[in-house]
Design a protein around this motif. Sequence first.
Motif, PDB file in Angstrom:
ATOM      1  N   ASP A 321      10.094 -34.214  54.862  1.00  0.00           N
ATOM      2  CA  ASP A 321       9.749 -32.984  55.581  1.00  0.00           C
ATOM      3  C   ASP A 321      10.604 -32.854  56.834  1.00  0.00           C
ATOM      4  O   ASP A 321      11.142 -31.780  57.146  1.00  0.00           O
ATOM      5  CB  ASP A 321       8.282 -33.000  56.018  1.00  0.00           C
ATOM      6  CG  ASP A 321       7.295 -32.693  54.909  1.00  0.00           C
ATOM      7  OD1 ASP A 321       7.725 -32.320  53.799  1.00  0.00           O
ATOM      8  OD2 ASP A 321       6.085 -32.822  55.167  1.00  0.00           O
ATOM      9  N   ALA A 324      14.187 -31.826  56.310  1.00  0.00           N
ATOM     10  CA  ALA A 324      14.283 -30.401  55.955  1.00  0.00           C
ATOM     11  C   ALA A 324      14.049 -29.518  57.177  1.00  0.00           C
ATOM     12  O   ALA A 324      14.757 -28.518  57.386  1.00  0.00           O
ATOM     13  CB  ALA A 324      13.269 -30.071  54.860  1.00  0.00           C
ATOM     14  N   THR A 328      16.640 -26.917  59.169  1.00  0.00           N
ATOM     15  CA  THR A 328      16.250 -25.520  59.404  1.00  0.00           C
ATOM     16  C   THR A 328      16.369 -25.148  60.873  1.00  0.00           C
ATOM     17  O   THR A 328      16.949 -24.114  61.230  1.00  0.00           O
ATOM     18  CB  THR A 328      14.810 -25.297  58.916  1.00  0.00           C
ATOM     19  OG1 THR A 328      14.751 -25.512  57.503  1.00  0.00           O
ATOM     20  CG2 THR A 328      14.333 -23.893  59.231  1.00  0.00           C
ATOM     21  N   ALA A 344      12.874 -20.704  55.328  1.00  0.00           N
ATOM     22  CA  ALA A 344      13.402 -21.593  54.299  1.00  0.00           C
ATOM     23  C   ALA A 344      12.646 -22.913  54.262  1.00  0.00           C
ATOM     24  O   ALA A 344      12.498 -23.520  53.192  1.00  0.00           O
ATOM     25  CB  ALA A 344      14.888 -21.848  54.541  1.00  0.00           C
ATOM     26  N   TYR A 345      12.163 -23.376  55.417  1.00  0.00           N
ATOM     27  CA  TYR A 345      11.454 -24.658  55.468  1.00  0.00           C
ATOM     28  C   TYR A 345      10.191 -24.603  54.612  1.00  0.00           C
ATOM     29  O   TYR A 345       9.966 -25.466  53.758  1.00  0.00           O
ATOM     30  CB  TYR A 345      11.116 -25.011  56.917  1.00  0.00           C
ATOM     31  CG  TYR A 345      10.198 -26.200  57.054  1.00  0.00           C
ATOM     32  CD1 TYR A 345      10.605 -27.465  56.625  1.00  0.00           C
ATOM     33  CD2 TYR A 345       8.926 -26.068  57.617  1.00  0.00           C
ATOM     34  CE1 TYR A 345       9.759 -28.563  56.745  1.00  0.00           C
ATOM     35  CE2 TYR A 345       8.086 -27.156  57.747  1.00  0.00           C
ATOM     36  CZ  TYR A 345       8.497 -28.398  57.304  1.00  0.00           C
ATOM     37  OH  TYR A 345       7.659 -29.480  57.418  1.00  0.00           O
ATOM     38  N   ALA A 347       9.485 -22.455  52.248  1.00  0.00           N
ATOM     39  CA  ALA A 347       9.851 -22.200  50.864  1.00  0.00           C
ATOM     40  C   ALA A 347      10.279 -23.479  50.153  1.00  0.00           C
ATOM     41  O   ALA A 347      10.035 -23.654  48.950  1.00  0.00           O
ATOM     42  CB  ALA A 347      10.978 -21.172  50.805  1.00  0.00           C
ATOM     43  N   GLU A 348      10.893 -24.394  50.911  1.00  0.00           N
ATOM     44  CA  GLU A 348      11.352 -25.659  50.325  1.00  0.00           C
ATOM     45  C   GLU A 348      10.232 -26.678  50.213  1.00  0.00           C
ATOM     46  O   GLU A 348      10.070 -27.331  49.171  1.00  0.00           O
ATOM     47  CB  GLU A 348      12.488 -26.237  51.167  1.00  0.00           C
ATOM     48  CG  GLU A 348      12.969 -27.606  50.693  1.00  0.00           C
ATOM     49  CD  GLU A 348      14.072 -28.193  51.563  1.00  0.00           C
ATOM     50  OE1 GLU A 348      14.361 -29.396  51.416  1.00  0.00           O
ATOM     51  OE2 GLU A 348      14.645 -27.450  52.388  1.00  0.00           O
ATOM     52  N   ARG A 349       9.421 -26.815  51.276  1.00  0.00           N
ATOM     53  CA  ARG A 349       8.505 -27.943  51.340  1.00  0.00           C
ATOM     54  C   ARG A 349       7.093 -27.677  50.819  1.00  0.00           C
ATOM     55  O   ARG A 349       6.424 -28.601  50.366  1.00  0.00           O
ATOM     56  CB  ARG A 349       8.433 -28.450  52.783  1.00  0.00           C
ATOM     57  CG  ARG A 349       9.744 -28.963  53.335  1.00  0.00           C
ATOM     58  CD  ARG A 349      10.405 -30.015  52.439  1.00  0.00           C
ATOM     59  NE  ARG A 349       9.595 -31.218  52.287  1.00  0.00           N
ATOM     60  CZ  ARG A 349       9.899 -32.227  51.466  1.00  0.00           C
ATOM     61  NH1 ARG A 349      10.979 -32.147  50.694  1.00  0.00           N
ATOM     62  NH2 ARG A 349       9.117 -33.287  51.391  1.00  0.00           N
ATOM     63  N   VAL A 352       6.780 -28.647  47.234  1.00  0.00           N
ATOM     64  CA  VAL A 352       6.837 -30.108  47.135  1.00  0.00           C
ATOM     65  C   VAL A 352       5.480 -30.709  47.472  1.00  0.00           C
ATOM     66  O   VAL A 352       4.975 -31.597  46.771  1.00  0.00           O
ATOM     67  CB  VAL A 352       7.920 -30.669  48.078  1.00  0.00           C
ATOM     68  CG1 VAL A 352       7.848 -32.197  48.147  1.00  0.00           C
ATOM     69  CG2 VAL A 352       9.300 -30.232  47.628  1.00  0.00           C
TER      70      VAL A 352
END
Length: 383
Positions: A321, A324, A328, A344-345, A347-349, A352
């Motif tokens: 985390d 990422a 960002t 974006a953070y 959306a990525e994590r 997950v």
Amino acid sequence: MSDAMTNGMTDGTTGVTTDGTTDRATDGKADVLVVGSGPTGLTLACDLARRGVAVRVIEQRTEPHRESRGKGLTQESIEALEPLGVCEHMRATGTAEVTLRKYFDGVPVRDTTVTGGLLIGQWQVEQVLRARLAELGVHVEHGVGLLGIEQDGAEVTARLSDGRFVRSRYLAGCDGGGSTSRHLLGIPFEGSTAEEEVMVLGDVTAPGLSRAVWHQWFTSDGGGVLLCPIPGTETFQLQASRELDERGEPLPPSLESFQRLFDRHARMPGVRLADATWLSSWRVNVRMAARIREGRAFLAGDAAHVHPIAGGLGMNTGIQDATALGRTLAAALGGTAGEDVLDAYGAERLPVASALLADTAQRMERVLAAVREPGVGTEAGLG
């Protein structure tokens, strides 16, 4: 965004919102204020500092702890930490190969060697990261809690427990499962927590017991006790099924209780546990923050998600985390991307984290079922 965040300061003690007109002893500015100095917060701070970002780290604890807690780094986390310049020290401290010795009803049944990661105590991970952060010119401010968060379109103002206010472009809540940051931001922590404790944990010494293997004793009644040697120390991390009193209620963790559990499951009368320096208990907790961004404030690590311990993914997911989030925030601060990069953070994590909760719950069920078979241990939760 809530009115309390846009119009006033949330009081973390009483829940009352002030009008923001009180005189403030503002203690400078930072690009990013990191709340919490566990592996997640320290990884984020190191990543930002190496990029030239002005970062501050506050920690409610008055001094660093020496608790083993999360005790392993996966290969993915090692790769994530590589750019920080800490992996050489991590490898020198930890052990890349560990042998699990499984016992059943007191009899050794099977040894299994596990590779691909690093066995290392959480306090040791934090020690290496803290030293690297100091090399980068940043020191953790211990004994400083977070009491309030206020933000507008340009900055965040954090009210600290010593009466100071710190202004920053962004705030990162890396302050664990009971996150004050998450509470102040008004972000729901959705999921479930089991009513009953499942396990007790602690750090102990065990003079006379071999430190060459991770001992895992299981018994036919379904209970067990595990002693894992923490590299570079005389300490073992103990994990055990809970002990009940005559009313069927769980007894609190203690050295005396640990010894009774050890005697019952390990059946090695010559070994006496000692020097209990960490006592804890654990229950199944599967929760995830409804969102991990609120304006200019973010959540990472256990502040954003908690899950079963099978597979040892807690500390590791927090580190990932942090990398990422560091990427960002550096992009936003560096002017190489617009403010929309901040989305974006999440959306990525968030995906997950969602997958992690489901995966670790399945791993936990798999381990609990598998250890009833002689010769099977915690490796059932890997992969």
